[in-house]
Design an enzyme around this catalytic site. Structure first.
Site, PDB file in Angstrom:
ATOM      1  N   ARG A  49      47.781  40.776  43.240  1.00 10.16           N
ATOM      2  CA  ARG A  49      48.971  41.297  42.573  1.00 10.16           C
ATOM      3  C   ARG A  49      50.084  41.566  43.580  1.00 10.16           C
ATOM      4  NH1 ARG A  49      46.493  46.242  39.365  1.00 10.16           N
ATOM      5  NH2 ARG A  49      45.312  46.298  41.303  1.00 10.16           N
ATOM      6  N   TYR A  55      48.725  35.278  39.964  1.00  7.96           N
ATOM      7  CA  TYR A  55      47.622  34.331  39.808  1.00  7.96           C
ATOM      8  C   TYR A  55      48.063  32.961  39.311  1.00  7.96           C
ATOM      9  CZ  TYR A  55      45.316  38.845  40.107  1.00  7.96           C
ATOM     10  OH  TYR A  55      44.922  40.086  40.523  1.00  7.96           O
ATOM     11  N   LYS A 110      30.423  37.671  36.416  1.00  9.54           N
ATOM     12  CA  LYS A 110      29.766  38.200  35.234  1.00  9.54           C
ATOM     13  C   LYS A 110      30.212  39.631  34.976  1.00  9.54           C
ATOM     14  CE  LYS A 110      26.379  39.025  38.590  1.00  9.54           C
ATOM     15  NZ  LYS A 110      27.497  38.800  39.478  1.00  9.54           N
TER      16      LYS A 110
END
Length: 318
Positions: free
Chosen positions: A36, A57, A96
């Site tokens: 960021r 991103y 995950k």
């Protein structure tokens, strides 16, 4: 085999461990990192020798030299970032849990297939040599018929109301953060889904769970799982059969496993890796992309959808 260029989303702890291990992957090159803040991206790129550092991103997703994106942000950001990376034509390895709902997971897997891109949930534990050895013993009948699977994973996380782990707006709670490990490790050895669930949990003042015990049954195999932010659990996996048992210490990062017949140790496996082990999944992703495959046979889209379904069932019982 040509080295593939990785673009890494996040400069947090898991991203750092992954990038540290990419040095052990002969088919991988850490090309770019995005954060960021530009300063964070610059510092991370310098530390891990990435060629490019981006603020934001989408700039990384749009870089034509990025072959595959690794996403290691908090869970609730995974869906949109994976979606954006796939839309930009990038293969994706996503930490995950890949999403926080079944519907989100279905959207991503469908999108990846429609675009002919690889999408894999980053279940690095599945690719560790010790896990594979334990499964070889189990499948070879070394402990007879499997009767019990016991797995837990927990570490004390000091409570802060606005901390990521305890913030419901950031998909906080130990179930998504750590509970995915016991569920996934159990599934690695089981032949069917876990049913007849019984759940006990402690819910903290922010409304998220910080300790969970899950009991269920998979066919005729009894399953006992636990996860916690309150304390360090054993973090071991036990596969117990009618002729013996297998113990996998620190199963989430397994480097060894041991086979017992009653009280007697009869076989052991210890790997000699110098890394944490994240490079094994990176190697698999590179191999799949080189072959033109868009789905891993070990961590399939069906697996990811199953884990989301299991997490939702447990959550509903808390």
């Amino acid at each position: 085999m040509t080295k593939l260029n990785w673009g890494v989303v996040s400069t947090g702890r898991i991203a750092a461990l992954f990038c540290q291990d990419l040095a052990f992957s002969v088919n991988s090159h850490l090309y770019a990192v995005a954060a960021r803040k530009q300063a964070d991206a610059d510092d991370f790129a310098k530390q891990y020798d990435a060629e490019r550092a981006y603020q934001g991103y989408q700039t990384l997703f749009d870089d034509p030299d990025v072959d595959i994106v690794y996403i290691a942000t908090p869970h609730n950001f995974h869906f949109q970032q994976t979606y954006d990376a796939l839309m930009a034509g990038k293969h994706v390895l996503c930490e995950k849990p890949m999403t926080v709902t079944v519907d989100e997971c279905q959207i991503l897997t469908t999108l990846a297939k429609s675009k002919g891109l690889l999408l894999m949930e980053a279940l690095w534990t599945y690719f560790l040599p010790a896990m594979k050895q334990a499964k070889t013993w189990l499948d070879g009948g070394r402990i007879g018929q499997l009767k019990h699977v016991k797995v837990d994973f927990g570490y004390p996380i000091p409570f802060t109301a606005d901390g990521r782990e305890y913030n419901p707006q950031l998909a906080g709670g130990c179930l998504l953060d750590m509970g995915i490990y016991p569920l996934a490790i159990a599934d690695y050895f089981l032949k069917s889904d876990i049913n007849h669930l019984y759940v006990q949990a402690n819910v903290c003042e922010t409304g998220v769970e910080d300790d969970v015990i899950i009991i269920g049954k998979s066919d005729d195999v009894m399953v006992s799982l636990a996860t916690s932010f309150q304390c360090r659990l054993s973090n071991n996996a036990y596969l117990i059969g009618d002729k013996g048992y297998i113990v996998i210490p620190d199963a989430f990062r397994a480097s060894e496993c041991h086979l017992y017949h009653l009280d007697d140790l009869v076989d052991s496996f210890i790997d000699d890796r110098q890394s944490m082990g994240y490079h094994f999944e990176a190697d698999e992703v590179c191999r799949l992309i080189e072959q033109g495959d868009i789905e891993s046979k070990l961590v399939t889209h069906k697996h990811s959808l199953l884990f989301q379904s299991q997490l939702a069932k447990v959550k509903a019982l808390i």
